[in-house]
Write a protein that holds these residues in place. Structure first.
Motif, mmCIF file in Angstrom:
data_model
loop_
_atom_site.group_PDB
_atom_site.id
_atom_site.type_symbol
_atom_site.label_atom_id
_atom_site.label_comp_id
_atom_site.label_asym_id
_atom_site.label_seq_id
_atom_site.Cartn_x
_atom_site.Cartn_y
_atom_site.Cartn_z
ATOM 1 N N MET A 1 0.581 -0.959 0.167
ATOM 2 C CA MET A 1 -0.182 0.332 -0.241
ATOM 3 C C MET A 1 0.522 1.217 -0.085
ATOM 4 S SD MET A 1 -2.859 0.526 2.497
ATOM 5 C CE MET A 1 -3.489 2.156 3.138
ATOM 6 N N GLY A 2 0.778 1.901 -1.103
ATOM 7 C CA GLY A 2 1.754 3.627 -1.542
ATOM 8 C C GLY A 2 0.764 4.204 -0.253
ATOM 9 N N TRP A 3 1.799 5.745 -0.310
ATOM 10 C CA TRP A 3 1.309 6.974 0.877
ATOM 11 C C TRP A 3 0.390 7.584 0.308
ATOM 12 C CZ3 TRP A 3 2.194 7.751 5.576
ATOM 13 C CH2 TRP A 3 3.516 6.965 6.011
ATOM 14 N N SER A 4 -0.589 7.989 0.087
ATOM 15 C CA SER A 4 -1.265 9.679 -0.317
ATOM 16 C C SER A 4 -1.284 10.932 0.013
ATOM 17 C CB SER A 4 -2.664 8.545 -1.116
ATOM 18 O OG SER A 4 -3.297 8.374 0.905
ATOM 19 N N TYR A 5 -1.901 11.468 -0.267
ATOM 20 C CA TYR A 5 -2.069 12.801 0.348
ATOM 21 C C TYR A 5 -3.447 13.352 0.439
ATOM 22 C CZ TYR A 5 -1.412 17.953 1.728
ATOM 23 O OH TYR A 5 -1.183 19.203 2.202
ATOM 24 N N ARG A 6 -4.107 13.868 0.903
ATOM 25 C CA ARG A 6 -5.187 14.472 0.577
ATOM 26 C C ARG A 6 -5.557 15.724 1.221
ATOM 27 N NH1 ARG A 6 -11.734 13.046 0.552
ATOM 28 N NH2 ARG A 6 -12.117 14.748 -0.727
ATOM 29 N N LYS A 7 -6.029 17.046 0.975
ATOM 30 C CA LYS A 7 -5.857 18.037 1.859
ATOM 31 C C LYS A 7 -6.908 19.065 1.793
ATOM 32 C CE LYS A 7 -5.472 20.976 5.307
ATOM 33 N NZ LYS A 7 -5.521 21.290 6.563
ATOM 34 N N SER A 8 -7.924 19.280 1.945
ATOM 35 C CA SER A 8 -9.176 20.212 1.446
ATOM 36 C C SER A 8 -9.990 21.380 2.345
ATOM 37 C CB SER A 8 -10.663 19.052 1.640
ATOM 38 O OG SER A 8 -11.883 19.754 1.381
ATOM 39 N N LYS A 9 -9.938 21.848 1.459
ATOM 40 C CA LYS A 9 -10.327 23.505 1.839
ATOM 41 C C LYS A 9 -11.685 24.276 1.985
ATOM 42 C CE LYS A 9 -8.667 27.173 4.608
ATOM 43 N NZ LYS A 9 -8.349 27.127 6.304
ATOM 44 N N LEU A 16 -12.320 23.311 -2.087
ATOM 45 C CA LEU A 16 -10.582 23.389 -2.943
ATOM 46 C C LEU A 16 -9.779 21.932 -2.658
ATOM 47 C CD1 LEU A 16 -9.155 24.457 -5.549
ATOM 48 C CD2 LEU A 16 -7.916 25.516 -3.078
ATOM 49 N N ASN A 17 -9.793 20.884 -3.799
ATOM 50 C CA ASN A 17 -9.319 19.752 -2.770
ATOM 51 C C ASN A 17 -8.010 19.116 -3.789
ATOM 52 O OD1 ASN A 17 -11.364 18.326 -1.833
ATOM 53 N ND2 ASN A 17 -12.297 18.365 -3.743
ATOM 54 N N LEU A 18 -7.012 19.243 -2.920
ATOM 55 C CA LEU A 18 -5.063 19.168 -3.048
ATOM 56 C C LEU A 18 -5.111 17.707 -2.596
ATOM 57 C CD1 LEU A 18 -4.493 22.499 -0.816
ATOM 58 C CD2 LEU A 18 -4.354 22.056 -3.669
ATOM 59 N N VAL A 23 -5.242 19.517 -8.219
ATOM 60 C CA VAL A 23 -5.728 20.301 -7.627
ATOM 61 C C VAL A 23 -7.126 19.619 -7.963
ATOM 62 C CG1 VAL A 23 -6.191 21.911 -7.132
ATOM 63 C CG2 VAL A 23 -4.235 22.182 -7.206
ATOM 64 N N GLY A 24 -7.971 19.891 -7.330
ATOM 65 C CA GLY A 24 -9.154 19.781 -8.139
ATOM 66 C C GLY A 24 -10.373 20.605 -7.044
ATOM 67 N N HIS A 25 -11.719 20.554 -7.537
ATOM 68 C CA HIS A 25 -12.147 21.971 -6.535
ATOM 69 C C HIS A 25 -14.304 21.017 -6.506
ATOM 70 C CE1 HIS A 25 -12.414 23.419 -10.837
ATOM 71 N NE2 HIS A 25 -13.636 22.866 -10.635
ATOM 72 N N SER A 26 -15.013 21.241 -5.808
ATOM 73 C CA SER A 26 -15.930 20.845 -6.199
ATOM 74 C C SER A 26 -17.275 22.126 -5.738
ATOM 75 C CB SER A 26 -16.688 19.957 -5.388
ATOM 76 O OG SER A 26 -16.200 20.167 -3.552
#
Length: 62
Positions: A1-9, A16-18, A23-26
């Motif tokens: 299992m690999g590392w992942s990163y997710r941050k949401s503001k 805004l999703n990093l 970068v994504g957005h909703s």
């Protein structure tokens, strides 16, 4: 299992999703949300009380 990163503001109904992929957005609320992911996918989500939900991919990545 690999590392992942997710941050949401959150900025009101806009989010805004990093992530590691970019970068994504909703936009929306708990019941209705339109999402554009980091890889370009667009998804429409509808969530109803009681656990019912519907999701459809509107556009695919290029």
């Amino acid at each position: 299992m690999g590392w992942s990163y997710r941050k949401s503001k959150k900025f009101g109904p806009f989010r805004l999703n990093l992530s590691r992929r970019g970068v994504g957005h909703s936009w929306g609320n708990r019941l209705f949300r339109v999402t554009r992911s980091a890889d370009g996918r667009r998804t429409l989500s509808i969530n109803l009380p009681g656990g019912l939900h519907w999701r459809k991919t509107i556009g695919s990545s290029r």
